[in-house]
Design an enzyme around this catalytic site. Structure first.
Site, PDB file in Angstrom:
ATOM      1  CG  ASN A 119      -8.748   0.194  10.484  1.00  0.00           C
ATOM      2  OD1 ASN A 119      -8.905  -0.848  11.115  1.00  0.00           O
ATOM      3  ND2 ASN A 119      -8.657   0.199   9.163  1.00  0.00           N
ATOM      4  CB  CYS A 172      -4.966  14.145   2.396  1.00  0.00           C
ATOM      5  SG  CYS A 172      -6.229  13.844   1.133  1.00  0.00           S
ATOM      6  CD  GLU A 176      -8.137  11.361  -4.377  1.00  0.00           C
ATOM      7  OE1 GLU A 176      -8.847  10.807  -3.532  1.00  0.00           O
ATOM      8  OE2 GLU A 176      -7.899  10.858  -5.495  1.00  0.00           O
ATOM      9  CB  CYS A 216      -9.453   9.698   6.649  1.00  0.00           C
ATOM     10  SG  CYS A 216      -7.803   9.427   5.996  1.00  0.00           S
ATOM     11  CB  CYS A 246      -7.910   1.342   5.688  1.00  0.00           C
ATOM     12  SG  CYS A 246      -7.785   0.027   4.554  1.00  0.00           S
ATOM     13  CB  SER A 265     -13.306   6.372  -0.630  1.00  0.00           C
ATOM     14  OG  SER A 265     -12.020   5.815  -0.640  1.00  0.00           O
ATOM     15  CB  SER A 314      -8.136   3.817  -3.221  1.00  0.00           C
ATOM     16  OG  SER A 314      -9.222   4.212  -2.417  1.00  0.00           O
ATOM     17  CB  CYS A 360      -0.874  -0.047   1.251  1.00  0.00           C
ATOM     18  SG  CYS A 360      -1.877   1.418   1.473  1.00  0.00           S
TER      19      CYS A 360
HETATM   20  N1  SAH Z   1      -7.403   9.180  -0.745  1.00  0.00           N
HETATM   21  C1  SAH Z   1      -7.768   7.938  -1.294  1.00  0.00           C
HETATM   22  C2  SAH Z   1      -6.822   6.810  -0.944  1.00  0.00           C
HETATM   23  C3  SAH Z   1      -6.303   6.754   0.470  1.00  0.00           C
HETATM   24  S1  SAH Z   1      -7.458   6.284   1.701  1.00  0.00           S
HETATM   25  C4  SAH Z   1      -9.194   7.595  -0.918  1.00  0.00           C
HETATM   26  O1  SAH Z   1      -9.761   8.288  -0.104  1.00  0.00           O
HETATM   27  O2  SAH Z   1      -9.723   6.646  -1.489  1.00  0.00           O
HETATM   28  C5  SAH Z   1      -7.607   4.519   1.486  1.00  0.00           C
HETATM   29  C6  SAH Z   1      -8.937   3.937   2.000  1.00  0.00           C
HETATM   30  O3  SAH Z   1      -8.987   3.936   3.437  1.00  0.00           O
HETATM   31  C7  SAH Z   1     -10.140   4.739   1.551  1.00  0.00           C
HETATM   32  O4  SAH Z   1     -11.196   3.911   1.145  1.00  0.00           O
HETATM   33  C8  SAH Z   1     -10.512   5.471   2.807  1.00  0.00           C
HETATM   34  O5  SAH Z   1     -11.828   5.900   2.755  1.00  0.00           O
HETATM   35  C9  SAH Z   1     -10.247   4.414   3.858  1.00  0.00           C
HETATM   36  N2  SAH Z   1     -10.150   4.942   5.210  1.00  0.00           N
HETATM   37  C10 SAH Z   1      -9.748   6.168   5.588  1.00  0.00           C
HETATM   38  N3  SAH Z   1      -9.769   6.265   6.944  1.00  0.00           N
HETATM   39  C11 SAH Z   1     -10.200   5.083   7.413  1.00  0.00           C
HETATM   40  C12 SAH Z   1     -10.378   4.564   8.730  1.00  0.00           C
HETATM   41  N4  SAH Z   1     -10.112   5.279   9.791  1.00  0.00           N
HETATM   42  N5  SAH Z   1     -10.817   3.304   8.843  1.00  0.00           N
HETATM   43  C13 SAH Z   1     -11.044   2.529   7.748  1.00  0.00           C
HETATM   44  N6  SAH Z   1     -10.857   2.960   6.487  1.00  0.00           N
HETATM   45  C14 SAH Z   1     -10.444   4.225   6.316  1.00  0.00           C
HETATM   46 FE1  SF4 Z   2      -7.577  12.090   1.938  1.00  0.00          FE
HETATM   47 FE2  SF4 Z   2      -8.453   9.613   1.269  1.00  0.00          FE
HETATM   48 FE3  SF4 Z   2      -8.132  10.296   3.838  1.00  0.00          FE
HETATM   49 FE4  SF4 Z   2     -10.126  11.368   2.414  1.00  0.00          FE
HETATM   50  S1  SF4 Z   2      -9.846   9.176   2.940  1.00  0.00           S
HETATM   51  S2  SF4 Z   2      -8.733  12.483   3.808  1.00  0.00           S
HETATM   52  S3  SF4 Z   2      -9.158  11.585   0.428  1.00  0.00           S
HETATM   53  S4  SF4 Z   2      -6.508  10.148   2.301  1.00  0.00           S
END
Ligand code: SAH
Ligand code: SF4
Length: 411
Positions: free
Chosen positions: A349, A154, A219, A161, A392, A272, A250, A147
């Protein structure tokens, strides 16, 4: 003021090496790696580098093929290893270029075998400290997924997140994105002739890294060109040879860039999604205010090459009492009807200060059952590496972008 402090033309066995150093270049180098790295460059840049070193035009393609193979096919760490490249050119290369990767600051290994590397990359500007970025390796029985991150921090702030709480420091360069793969291959003994590390959990497969996911920090579609160039290097058949079928990007849903990504890169795609109503998605994934669910799904429907074998993954984070009702599950199934899709339920998570809790296991199972009955297989993603904050959405580094005043004040 640009003051030239040294101009020197060195000739080594017929090849002319131009070493022109200026004060401001020297100042940059004080905080950047001493010499730029050839490892991480694309074909065009590497060809140009060889041309600058004096390789004649008629030899360029052959030399490029040789050096490319050593860098990306064999993981060479020293130009001396490049035995089919003439000694003279090796010397010239070594005088001007390094074969460096991002530097490992720490390695953490989870009880489940997941590994997280904290990597150091060059600072955003001379006044700032080096950047830090995380990269995670997840071994399973028959596959190993790496990964990788695309940005330090971001610009978006999805409320669940951890990375979203870190302001964007900067985009990673293509070399820094590819560099994460090189670091992982070094550490996992993934080069021809290298030994796999003893006592580590590794897949029972020919390759330790079988899949790449752009699901780390950032992102990726907001760093489009660099990520596209990095993917081209990763997928190159003469080098790292990772099939685009095994590379997944993603995105939180940058609709216009999804269309462009489909045309220019065409890897597997993960979205997402996390909510089935705009009202809730506006809150969880704020980019939804700009590109609502209907526009996002339209972009998905027209993503090139979709079929039962090439499906879009929809990620759905399970947040207790927020998006985890059976009605939500049914709405999700209805929403995705007609799109070749996989659904990935991600147990939330946790991270320090997070405003959510993970749904109860029973709730996740019931939600998954609705999804299963609609014909989607094994939809729950087992959390990996939670104990080392590698799962994640748990990634975040200490790098901060200094404000203008702080940058001026820095020595
Ligand atoms: N920015 C991109 C890729 C990085 S995040 C995106 O948002 O898709 C990778 C994945 O982890 C995304 O599906 C995001 O929504 C998920 N994610 C972010 N925070 C999380 C958390 N605390 N628990 C579980 N999944 C999470
Ligand atoms: Fe950035 Fe992806 Fe986290 Fe959203 S989930 S804040 S786009 S890293």
């Amino acid at each position: 003021m640009r003051t030239e402090i040294q101009i020197r033309n060195e000739t080594i066995m017929g090849l002319t090496l131009d070493i022109t150093e200026t004060r401001d270049k020297a100042a940059q180098r004080a905080s950047a790696p001493a010499v730029a790295s050839l490892a991480g460059l694309g074909r065009g840049e590497m060809r140009a580098a060889l041309a600058t070193l004096g390789v004649p035009e008629r030899q360029l393609n052959m030399r490029l093929a040789q050096v490319w193979k050593w860098v990306y096919g064999r993981g060479a760490r020293s130009f001396d290893e490049m035995t089919d490249v003439g000694k003279a050119l090796r010397q010239v290369l070594a005088a001007r270029w390094a074969l460096a990767r991002p530097e490992i600051i720490t390695t953490q290994t989870s009880v489940d075998g997941t590994r997280k590397w904290l990597l150091r990359v060059a600072p955003a500007s001379v006044a700032e400290p080096p950047g830090e970025v995380e990269c995670v390796y997840i071994p399973e029985a028959d596959r190993g997924t790496l990964c990788i991150s695309s940005q330090i921090g971001c610009t978006l702030n999805c409320t669940f997140c951890h990375t979203g709480t870190q302001r964007l420091v900067r985009n990673l360069t293509a070399a820094e994105i590819v560099g994460q793969i090189l670091v992982a291959r070094d550490a996992l003994g993934e080069w021809p002739g290298a030994e796999r590390p003893a006592g580590e959990t590794l897949p029972d497969a020919e390759r330790t890294i079988t899949n790449i996911v752009l699901m780390g920090m950032g992102e990726p579609l907001y760093n489009f060109d660099n990520v596209r160039d990095a993917v081209a290097i990763a997928a190159d058949h003469e080098g790292l040879s990772l099939s685009k079928r095994r590379i997944t990007l993603s995105t939180s849903g940058v609709v216009p860039e999804i269309v462009r990504w489909g045309a220019e890169a065409g890897t597997m795609l993960a979205i997402s999604l996390h909510a089935t109503r705009d009202e809730l998605r506006d809150e969880l994934v704020p980019i939804n205010r700009k590109y609502p669910i209907s526009a996002l799904l339209d972009a998905c429907r027209t993503y090139p090459g979709l079929s039962n074998a090439k499906r879009i993954t929809f990620e759905y984070v399970m947040l207790k009492g927020v998006n985890d009702s059976l009605d939500d599950a049914k709405a999700l199934v209805r929403l995705l009807a007609g799109i070749p899709a996989k659904i990935n339920l991600i147990p939330f998570n946790p991270w320090p200060g997070a405003p959510y809790e993970c749904s109860d296991w029973e709730t996740i199972e019931r939600f998954a059952e609705v999804i299963n009955r609609a014909g989607y297989a094994s939809p729950v993603r087992t959390p990996r590496g939670r104990d080392i904050m590698a799962a994640c959405g748990q990634l975040k580094s200490a790098s901060q972008r200094l404000g203008a005043r702080a940058r001026q004040a820095a020595p």
